[in-house]
Design a protein around this motif. Structure first.
Motif, PDB file in Angstrom:
ATOM      1  N   GLU A   1      24.895  -9.974  -7.080  1.00 31.29           N
ATOM      2  CA  GLU A   1      23.849 -10.962  -7.378  1.00 31.29           C
ATOM      3  C   GLU A   1      24.379 -12.086  -8.270  1.00 31.29           C
ATOM      4  OE1 GLU A   1      20.154 -12.726  -6.924  1.00 31.29           O
ATOM      5  OE2 GLU A   1      21.204 -11.133  -5.825  1.00 31.29           O
ATOM      6  N   THR A   2      25.224 -11.734  -9.245  1.00 31.61           N
ATOM      7  CA  THR A   2      25.816 -12.774 -10.101  1.00 31.61           C
ATOM      8  C   THR A   2      26.675 -13.709  -9.273  1.00 31.61           C
ATOM      9  OG1 THR A   2      25.867 -11.175 -11.938  1.00 31.61           O
ATOM     10  CG2 THR A   2      27.135 -13.197 -12.210  1.00 31.61           C
ATOM     11  N   SER A   3      27.471 -13.140  -8.392  1.00 31.79           N
ATOM     12  CA  SER A   3      28.294 -13.933  -7.486  1.00 31.79           C
ATOM     13  C   SER A   3      27.423 -14.781  -6.565  1.00 31.79           C
ATOM     14  CB  SER A   3      29.190 -13.012  -6.650  1.00 31.79           C
ATOM     15  OG  SER A   3      29.810 -13.703  -5.588  1.00 31.79           O
ATOM     16  N   ASN A   4      26.322 -14.216  -6.119  1.00 30.88           N
ATOM     17  CA  ASN A   4      25.405 -14.912  -5.227  1.00 30.88           C
ATOM     18  C   ASN A   4      24.831 -16.172  -5.885  1.00 30.88           C
ATOM     19  OD1 ASN A   4      24.345 -14.898  -2.637  1.00 30.88           O
ATOM     20  ND2 ASN A   4      22.488 -13.813  -3.216  1.00 30.88           N
ATOM     21  N   ILE A   5      24.524 -16.066  -7.168  1.00 30.91           N
ATOM     22  CA  ILE A   5      24.017 -17.218  -7.914  1.00 30.91           C
ATOM     23  C   ILE A   5      25.101 -18.278  -8.051  1.00 30.91           C
ATOM     24  CG2 ILE A   5      23.087 -18.010 -10.123  1.00 30.91           C
ATOM     25  CD1 ILE A   5      21.984 -15.140 -10.516  1.00 30.91           C
ATOM     26  N   ILE A   6      26.289 -17.844  -8.453  1.00 29.58           N
ATOM     27  CA  ILE A   6      27.402 -18.767  -8.683  1.00 29.58           C
ATOM     28  C   ILE A   6      27.732 -19.579  -7.436  1.00 29.58           C
ATOM     29  CG2 ILE A   6      29.879 -18.933  -9.206  1.00 29.58           C
ATOM     30  CD1 ILE A   6      29.524 -16.392 -10.905  1.00 29.58           C
ATOM     31  N   HIS A   7      27.714 -18.905  -6.287  1.00 32.12           N
ATOM     32  CA  HIS A   7      28.137 -19.557  -5.039  1.00 32.12           C
ATOM     33  C   HIS A   7      26.975 -20.145  -4.243  1.00 32.12           C
ATOM     34  CE1 HIS A   7      32.315 -18.318  -5.483  1.00 32.12           C
ATOM     35  NE2 HIS A   7      31.873 -17.138  -5.871  1.00 32.12           N
ATOM     36  N   GLY A   8      25.800 -20.217  -4.866  1.00 31.48           N
ATOM     37  CA  GLY A   8      24.676 -20.902  -4.231  1.00 31.48           C
ATOM     38  C   GLY A   8      23.920 -20.095  -3.211  1.00 31.48           C
ATOM     39  N   GLY A   9      24.214 -18.784  -3.120  1.00 26.82           N
ATOM     40  CA  GLY A   9      23.498 -17.945  -2.168  1.00 26.82           C
ATOM     41  C   GLY A   9      22.081 -17.631  -2.621  1.00 26.82           C
ATOM     42  N   GLU A  10      21.894 -17.604  -3.943  1.00 25.43           N
ATOM     43  CA  GLU A  10      20.563 -17.380  -4.517  1.00 25.43           C
ATOM     44  C   GLU A  10      20.195 -18.588  -5.373  1.00 25.43           C
ATOM     45  OE1 GLU A  10      17.357 -16.642  -4.754  1.00 25.43           O
ATOM     46  OE2 GLU A  10      17.958 -14.536  -4.450  1.00 25.43           O
ATOM     47  N   THR A  11      19.169 -19.311  -4.964  1.00 29.52           N
ATOM     48  CA  THR A  11      18.769 -20.525  -5.689  1.00 29.52           C
ATOM     49  C   THR A  11      17.432 -20.357  -6.396  1.00 29.52           C
ATOM     50  OG1 THR A  11      17.743 -21.410  -3.669  1.00 29.52           O
ATOM     51  CG2 THR A  11      20.038 -22.024  -4.101  1.00 29.52           C
ATOM     52  N   ASN A  12      16.807 -19.184  -6.251  1.00 25.37           N
ATOM     53  CA  ASN A  12      15.523 -18.936  -6.892  1.00 25.37           C
ATOM     54  C   ASN A  12      15.727 -17.999  -8.081  1.00 25.37           C
ATOM     55  OD1 ASN A  12      12.889 -17.405  -7.340  1.00 25.37           O
ATOM     56  ND2 ASN A  12      12.219 -18.990  -5.907  1.00 25.37           N
ATOM     57  N   TYR A  13      15.534 -18.521  -9.283  1.00 28.14           N
ATOM     58  CA  TYR A  13      15.838 -17.728 -10.474  1.00 28.14           C
ATOM     59  C   TYR A  13      14.873 -16.556 -10.661  1.00 28.14           C
ATOM     60  CZ  TYR A  13      12.058 -20.042 -13.116  1.00 28.14           C
ATOM     61  OH  TYR A  13      10.840 -20.493 -13.562  1.00 28.14           O
ATOM     62  N   ILE A  14      13.683 -16.647 -10.096  1.00 25.20           N
ATOM     63  CA  ILE A  14      12.728 -15.538 -10.193  1.00 25.20           C
ATOM     64  C   ILE A  14      13.251 -14.330  -9.420  1.00 25.20           C
ATOM     65  CG2 ILE A  14      10.440 -14.753  -9.432  1.00 25.20           C
ATOM     66  CD1 ILE A  14       9.325 -17.441 -10.253  1.00 25.20           C
ATOM     67  N   MET A  15      13.723 -14.559  -8.195  1.00 28.92           N
ATOM     68  CA  MET A  15      14.263 -13.461  -7.389  1.00 28.92           C
ATOM     69  C   MET A  15      15.567 -12.931  -7.977  1.00 28.92           C
ATOM     70  SD  MET A  15      11.908 -13.024  -5.285  1.00 28.92           S
ATOM     71  CE  MET A  15      12.734 -11.641  -4.489  1.00 28.92           C
ATOM     72  N   ALA A  16      16.381 -13.834  -8.524  1.00 27.12           N
ATOM     73  CA  ALA A  16      17.631 -13.402  -9.154  1.00 27.12           C
ATOM     74  C   ALA A  16      17.338 -12.514 -10.361  1.00 27.12           C
ATOM     75  CB  ALA A  16      18.442 -14.622  -9.587  1.00 27.12           C
ATOM     76  N   THR A  17      16.317 -12.895 -11.132  1.00 30.33           N
ATOM     77  CA  THR A  17      15.928 -12.108 -12.306  1.00 30.33           C
ATOM     78  C   THR A  17      15.461 -10.718 -11.907  1.00 30.33           C
ATOM     79  OG1 THR A  17      15.272 -14.080 -13.559  1.00 30.33           O
ATOM     80  CG2 THR A  17      14.322 -11.981 -14.254  1.00 30.33           C
ATOM     81  N   VAL A  18      14.618 -10.650 -10.877  1.00 30.22           N
ATOM     82  CA  VAL A  18      14.095  -9.351 -10.434  1.00 30.22           C
ATOM     83  C   VAL A  18      15.235  -8.444  -9.968  1.00 30.22           C
ATOM     84  CG1 VAL A  18      12.722  -8.206  -8.652  1.00 30.22           C
ATOM     85  CG2 VAL A  18      11.788 -10.175  -9.858  1.00 30.22           C
ATOM     86  N   THR A  19      16.169  -9.004  -9.205  1.00 35.50           N
ATOM     87  CA  THR A  19      17.301  -8.201  -8.719  1.00 35.50           C
ATOM     88  C   THR A  19      18.120  -7.643  -9.870  1.00 35.50           C
ATOM     89  OG1 THR A  19      17.439  -9.523  -6.698  1.00 35.50           O
ATOM     90  CG2 THR A  19      19.375  -8.221  -7.271  1.00 35.50           C
ATOM     91  N   LEU A  20      18.430  -8.482 -10.859  1.00 36.17           N
ATOM     92  CA  LEU A  20      19.218  -8.028 -12.000  1.00 36.17           C
ATOM     93  C   LEU A  20      18.430  -7.057 -12.866  1.00 36.17           C
ATOM     94  CD1 LEU A  20      21.048 -11.343 -13.027  1.00 36.17           C
ATOM     95  CD2 LEU A  20      22.025  -9.343 -11.874  1.00 36.17           C
ATOM     96  N   TYR A  21      17.130  -7.291 -13.024  1.00 37.07           N
ATOM     97  CA  TYR A  21      16.299  -6.377 -13.807  1.00 37.07           C
ATOM     98  C   TYR A  21      16.276  -4.992 -13.163  1.00 37.07           C
ATOM     99  CZ  TYR A  21      12.275  -4.047 -15.825  1.00 37.07           C
ATOM    100  OH  TYR A  21      11.463  -3.110 -16.422  1.00 37.07           O
ATOM    101  N   VAL A  22      16.053  -4.946 -11.860  1.00 31.53           N
ATOM    102  CA  VAL A  22      16.013  -3.671 -11.140  1.00 31.53           C
ATOM    103  C   VAL A  22      17.362  -2.951 -11.263  1.00 31.53           C
ATOM    104  CG1 VAL A  22      15.834  -2.614  -8.847  1.00 31.53           C
ATOM    105  CG2 VAL A  22      14.180  -4.353  -9.549  1.00 31.53           C
ATOM    106  N   SER A  23      18.453  -3.722 -11.203  1.00 34.34           N
ATOM    107  CA  SER A  23      19.793  -3.142 -11.355  1.00 34.34           C
ATOM    108  C   SER A  23      19.938  -2.489 -12.720  1.00 34.34           C
ATOM    109  CB  SER A  23      20.868  -4.227 -11.195  1.00 34.34           C
ATOM    110  OG  SER A  23      20.786  -4.856  -9.943  1.00 34.34           O
ATOM    111  N   ILE A  24      19.515  -3.207 -13.766  1.00 37.13           N
ATOM    112  CA  ILE A  24      19.623  -2.692 -15.135  1.00 37.13           C
ATOM    113  C   ILE A  24      18.718  -1.475 -15.331  1.00 37.13           C
ATOM    114  CG2 ILE A  24      19.143  -3.242 -17.565  1.00 37.13           C
ATOM    115  CD1 ILE A  24      19.962  -6.159 -16.872  1.00 37.13           C
ATOM    116  N   PHE A  25      17.503  -1.554 -14.828  1.00 33.04           N
ATOM    117  CA  PHE A  25      16.538  -0.447 -14.955  1.00 33.04           C
ATOM    118  C   PHE A  25      17.084   0.821 -14.304  1.00 33.04           C
ATOM    119  CE2 PHE A  25      12.999   2.182 -13.662  1.00 33.04           C
ATOM    120  CZ  PHE A  25      12.096   2.103 -14.717  1.00 33.04           C
ATOM    121  N   ASN A  26      17.543   0.704 -13.068  1.00 34.72           N
ATOM    122  CA  ASN A  26      18.058   1.872 -12.343  1.00 34.72           C
ATOM    123  C   ASN A  26      19.363   2.384 -12.945  1.00 34.72           C
ATOM    124  OD1 ASN A  26      16.020   2.189 -10.387  1.00 34.72           O
ATOM    125  ND2 ASN A  26      16.870   0.548  -9.150  1.00 34.72           N
TER     126      ASN A  26
END
Length: 222
Positions: free
Chosen positions: A181-206
């Motif tokens: 997901e971090t790579s996805n943000i850097i390379h423009g694959g993820e442009t919505n910070y809300i979805m990026a936040t949820v993905t990283l939050y779920v990763s940290i939670f799990n």
């Protein structure tokens, strides 16, 4: 010359957009983790019972669906805090259960520290190296689905060894998801910070809950 200038301008604009997504993601992630911690603390203070597997799954996937549908509006932010607050409420009883065990406080703190170190190390590596980890997408999707189904099987059939194996799988999969997901943000694959936040939050939670399960299990066997 004009073409070079246009390309340079386009590159700068992409870089600015990426940096904005990164800043917004980490700012929102920090706020949601703090909010989740507060709701977990409230759950522990009032000794609230765990809502159970079915209600947890319905709440999680329902709120995740709402976040996805409303990700481009202000209501998306409301849904993000609703999701992370709900997950914090479900986490409180789990932490309380571990704190009641011998050396439970040490187990919880070790899991928390391990989660923080893994997240910072992996996201830092992805940011510093700027490597493209998009190739991991398909593997992670299949792996998470298999681990999720195996986890349900471990619960329904009460197989402790399978449950531990699932937790170990989730530690690896969530570590991979942080890189992806971090790579996805850097390379423009993820442009919505809300979805990026949820993905990283779920990763940290799990990641945290899986480490907690593993450390608690190995600690009880000593």
């Amino acid at each position: 010359m004009n073409t070079e200038m246009l390309n340079h301008t386009a590159t700068e604009q992409r870089a600015l957009a990426t940096n904005k997504v990164l800043r917004n993601t980490y700012a929102l992630l920090s706020m949601t983790l703090l909010f989740s911690g507060v709701t977990a603390g409230i759950s522990m203070a009032f000794n609230l019972p765990h809502p159970g597997l079915l209600l947890t799954l319905v709440g999680y996937f329902g709120l995740l669906f709402a976040v996805t549908k409303l990700r481009n509006s202000g209501w998306g932010l409301v849904c993000v805090f609703a999701l992370t607050g709900f997950m914090g409420l479900t986490l409180g009883p789990i932490i309380s259960a571990y704190l009641s065990l011998p050396n439970g406080g040490q187990t919880v703190m070790t899991a928390l520290a391990g989660t923080g170190i893994i997240f910072l190390a992996l996201s830092g590596y992805a940011l510093a190296s700027r490597k493209d980890f998009s190739f991991m997408g398909g593997f992670l999707m299949v792996g998470i689905l298999v681990a999720f189904l195996a986890g349900l099987g471990a619960i329904f059939f009460q197989i402790p060894a399978l449950s531990l194996s699932v937790s170990a799988m989730f530690v690896l999969l969530m570590s991979g998801l942080i890189l992806y997901e971090t790579s996805n943000i850097i390379h423009g694959g993820e442009t919505n910070y809300i979805m990026a936040t949820v993905t990283l939050y779920v990763s940290i939670f799990n990641l945290f809950t899986s480490l907690l399960h593993l450390l608690g299990a190995f600690g009880s066997q000593e």
